[in-house]
Design a protein around this motif. Structure first.
Motif, PDB file in Angstrom:
ATOM      1  N   GLU A 223       1.826   5.273   8.430  1.00 27.57           N
ATOM      2  CA  GLU A 223       2.153   6.297   6.813  1.00 27.57           C
ATOM      3  C   GLU A 223       1.499   7.472   7.490  1.00 27.57           C
ATOM      4  O   GLU A 223       0.435   7.445   8.009  1.00 27.57           O
ATOM      5  CB  GLU A 223       1.084   5.386   5.828  1.00 27.57           C
ATOM      6  CG  GLU A 223       1.214   6.355   4.907  1.00 27.57           C
ATOM      7  CD  GLU A 223       2.702   7.103   4.222  1.00 27.57           C
ATOM      8  OE1 GLU A 223       2.721   8.238   4.258  1.00 27.57           O
ATOM      9  OE2 GLU A 223       2.875   5.731   3.548  1.00 27.57           O
TER      10      GLU A 223
ATOM     11  N   TRP B 201       0.646  -1.255   0.526  1.00 26.00           N
ATOM     12  CA  TRP B 201      -0.374   0.013  -0.158  1.00 26.00           C
ATOM     13  C   TRP B 201       1.004   1.291   0.094  1.00 26.00           C
ATOM     14  O   TRP B 201       0.202   2.286  -0.657  1.00 26.00           O
ATOM     15  CB  TRP B 201      -1.204   0.077   1.483  1.00 26.00           C
ATOM     16  CG  TRP B 201      -2.613  -0.377   0.653  1.00 26.00           C
ATOM     17  CD1 TRP B 201      -2.152  -1.867   1.252  1.00 26.00           C
ATOM     18  CD2 TRP B 201      -2.910  -0.428   0.164  1.00 26.00           C
ATOM     19  NE1 TRP B 201      -3.925  -1.894   0.812  1.00 26.00           N
ATOM     20  CE2 TRP B 201      -4.297  -1.228   0.006  1.00 26.00           C
ATOM     21  CE3 TRP B 201      -2.862   0.661  -0.780  1.00 26.00           C
ATOM     22  CZ2 TRP B 201      -5.177  -0.584  -1.025  1.00 26.00           C
ATOM     23  CZ3 TRP B 201      -4.508   1.003  -1.408  1.00 26.00           C
ATOM     24  CH2 TRP B 201      -5.588   0.505  -1.534  1.00 26.00           C
ATOM     25  N   ARG B 202       1.689   1.625   0.923  1.00 27.70           N
ATOM     26  CA  ARG B 202       3.019   2.263   0.421  1.00 27.70           C
ATOM     27  C   ARG B 202       3.756   2.705  -1.022  1.00 27.70           C
ATOM     28  O   ARG B 202       3.619   4.034  -1.183  1.00 27.70           O
ATOM     29  CB  ARG B 202       3.238   2.088   1.513  1.00 27.70           C
ATOM     30  CG  ARG B 202       3.229   1.978   3.181  1.00 27.70           C
ATOM     31  CD  ARG B 202       4.038   2.414   3.936  1.00 27.70           C
ATOM     32  NE  ARG B 202       4.728   3.679   4.662  1.00 27.70           N
ATOM     33  CZ  ARG B 202       5.563   3.277   5.888  1.00 27.70           C
ATOM     34  NH1 ARG B 202       6.590   2.673   6.088  1.00 27.70           N
ATOM     35  NH2 ARG B 202       6.331   5.016   5.481  1.00 27.70           N
ATOM     36  N   THR B 203       3.430   1.368  -0.920  1.00 27.30           N
ATOM     37  CA  THR B 203       4.863   1.451  -2.384  1.00 27.30           C
ATOM     38  C   THR B 203       3.428   1.977  -3.224  1.00 27.30           C
ATOM     39  O   THR B 203       3.575   3.157  -4.175  1.00 27.30           O
ATOM     40  CB  THR B 203       5.239   0.373  -3.184  1.00 27.30           C
ATOM     41  OG1 THR B 203       6.040  -0.166  -2.224  1.00 27.30           O
ATOM     42  CG2 THR B 203       5.882   0.274  -4.357  1.00 27.30           C
ATOM     43  N   THR B 204       2.188   1.786  -3.471  1.00 28.17           N
ATOM     44  CA  THR B 204       1.308   2.231  -4.278  1.00 28.17           C
ATOM     45  C   THR B 204       1.061   3.577  -4.402  1.00 28.17           C
ATOM     46  O   THR B 204       0.455   3.955  -5.043  1.00 28.17           O
ATOM     47  CB  THR B 204       0.025   1.756  -4.184  1.00 28.17           C
ATOM     48  OG1 THR B 204       0.351   0.005  -3.978  1.00 28.17           O
ATOM     49  CG2 THR B 204      -1.073   1.801  -5.173  1.00 28.17           C
ATOM     50  N   LEU B 205       0.897   3.564  -3.228  1.00 31.93           N
ATOM     51  CA  LEU B 205       0.663   5.212  -2.274  1.00 31.93           C
ATOM     52  C   LEU B 205       1.999   6.399  -3.324  1.00 31.93           C
ATOM     53  O   LEU B 205       1.382   7.863  -4.226  1.00 31.93           O
ATOM     54  CB  LEU B 205       0.619   5.542  -1.057  1.00 31.93           C
ATOM     55  CG  LEU B 205       0.808   7.152  -0.383  1.00 31.93           C
ATOM     56  CD1 LEU B 205      -1.435   7.945  -0.695  1.00 31.93           C
ATOM     57  CD2 LEU B 205       0.484   7.277   1.140  1.00 31.93           C
ATOM     58  N   ASP B 206       2.684   5.646  -2.554  1.00 33.39           N
ATOM     59  CA  ASP B 206       3.997   6.583  -3.363  1.00 33.39           C
ATOM     60  C   ASP B 206       3.753   7.520  -4.897  1.00 33.39           C
ATOM     61  O   ASP B 206       4.300   8.379  -5.618  1.00 33.39           O
ATOM     62  CB  ASP B 206       5.647   6.063  -3.507  1.00 33.39           C
ATOM     63  CG  ASP B 206       6.239   6.129  -2.179  1.00 33.39           C
ATOM     64  OD1 ASP B 206       5.653   6.355  -1.249  1.00 33.39           O
ATOM     65  OD2 ASP B 206       6.758   5.554  -1.632  1.00 33.39           O
ATOM     66  N   ALA B 207       3.289   5.787  -5.225  1.00 31.79           N
ATOM     67  CA  ALA B 207       3.793   5.887  -6.932  1.00 31.79           C
ATOM     68  C   ALA B 207       2.102   6.841  -7.274  1.00 31.79           C
ATOM     69  O   ALA B 207       2.032   8.062  -8.361  1.00 31.79           O
ATOM     70  CB  ALA B 207       3.262   4.516  -7.927  1.00 31.79           C
TER      71      ALA B 207
ATOM     72  N   LEU C 298       1.236   9.009  -5.985  1.00 32.22           N
ATOM     73  CA  LEU C 298       0.716  11.182  -5.765  1.00 32.22           C
ATOM     74  C   LEU C 298       1.939  11.338  -5.991  1.00 32.22           C
ATOM     75  O   LEU C 298       1.533  12.723  -6.084  1.00 32.22           O
ATOM     76  CB  LEU C 298       1.061  10.687  -4.229  1.00 32.22           C
ATOM     77  CG  LEU C 298       0.152  10.899  -2.926  1.00 32.22           C
ATOM     78  CD1 LEU C 298       0.806  10.353  -1.706  1.00 32.22           C
ATOM     79  CD2 LEU C 298      -0.827  11.450  -3.353  1.00 32.22           C
ATOM     80  N   SER C 299       2.796  10.825  -7.016  1.00 30.68           N
ATOM     81  CA  SER C 299       3.557  11.154  -8.616  1.00 30.68           C
ATOM     82  C   SER C 299       2.873  11.468  -9.255  1.00 30.68           C
ATOM     83  O   SER C 299       2.713  12.332  -9.783  1.00 30.68           O
ATOM     84  CB  SER C 299       4.882  10.426  -8.375  1.00 30.68           C
ATOM     85  OG  SER C 299       4.237   9.413  -9.394  1.00 30.68           O
TER      86      SER C 299
ATOM     87  N   ARG D 169       1.119   9.925   6.142  1.00 31.96           N
ATOM     88  CA  ARG D 169       0.179  10.559   4.947  1.00 31.96           C
ATOM     89  C   ARG D 169      -1.266  10.573   4.457  1.00 31.96           C
ATOM     90  O   ARG D 169      -1.837  10.814   4.090  1.00 31.96           O
ATOM     91  CB  ARG D 169       0.654  10.492   3.546  1.00 31.96           C
ATOM     92  CG  ARG D 169       2.203  11.123   3.040  1.00 31.96           C
ATOM     93  CD  ARG D 169       3.080  10.506   2.003  1.00 31.96           C
ATOM     94  NE  ARG D 169       3.004   8.768   1.830  1.00 31.96           N
ATOM     95  CZ  ARG D 169       3.647   8.578   0.823  1.00 31.96           C
ATOM     96  NH1 ARG D 169       4.403   8.888  -0.222  1.00 31.96           N
ATOM     97  NH2 ARG D 169       4.063   7.159   0.935  1.00 31.96           N
TER      98      ARG D 169
END
Length: 195
Positions: free
Chosen positions: A153, A120-126, A128-129, A155
């Protein structure tokens, strides 16, 4: 993040399937951008395309939110490990026999949370880009994953948790550290969730 399909729905919502490494997901975005983001999770075993989740996601997107759902490890169309299959078989057997199932749930759900939260954190990074997605970020769904995300997290600014799934001991302890605004939904007559 690679988008693999895209369709504009009748309500103006753009629905896109994506992959991020081995993580399959769906992103629903409204016509207006940038939009605040809701990470929408399902309880273990259900696919990201489960009809109730899709209905909530589309409703939220039609009202101005970007919404993302992923299939957690071993859920939806993602392969299940031999240990996952054994735990599910043990759980079915124990439930049919009327035995206690907490330790089986613990052995199955706790590792799933440990695998799902980094994804989920990896997905969130992507997400938000992407230019069409802005803040703030909320979380809606599976309680066990939501507790861990709310703790680790920064954010995530608010969450809604749905009861109905087992919450491992570690997340029960972590729940004391949740400081964001939180809505917890628990149906009144639920044999699996005693009050």
């Amino acid at each position: 993040m690679q988008f693999t399909s895209e369709q504009r729905l009748d309500d103006g919502v753009l629905e896109r399937e994506f992959t991020l490494g081995e993580i399959p997901g769906t992103l629903w975005t409204p016509e207006s951008a940038p939009a605040p983001l809701i990470l929408m999770a399902h309880n273990n075993g259900l696919p990201k395309g489960e009809s109730r989740l899709v209905a909530r996601a589309r409703h939220s997107a039609a009202h101005g939110y970007a919404v993302a759902a992923i299939d957690a490890p071993g859920c939806g169309d993602r392969p299940r490990s031999a240990a996952d299959e054994q735990a599910r078989a043990d759980l079915r057997r124990a439930m049919q026999a009327g035995e206690l199932v907490d330790e089986i749930f613990e052995s199955f759900i706790a590792p799933l949370v440990e695998k799902a939260v980094p994804e989920w954190r990896t997905t969130l990074d992507a997400l938000l880009s992407l230019p069409e997605i802005g803040g703030p970020v909320g979380y809606s769904g599976w309680t066990a994953v939501g507790i861990r995300l709310a703790v680790v997290e920064p954010r995530i600014g608010a969450a809604g948790f749905f009861a109905g799934g087992y919450v491992p001991r570690a997340q029960r302890e972590e729940a004391r550290q949740v400081t964001i605004p939180l809505l917890f939904l628990l149906q009144w007559d639920d044999e699996g969730n005693p009050r």
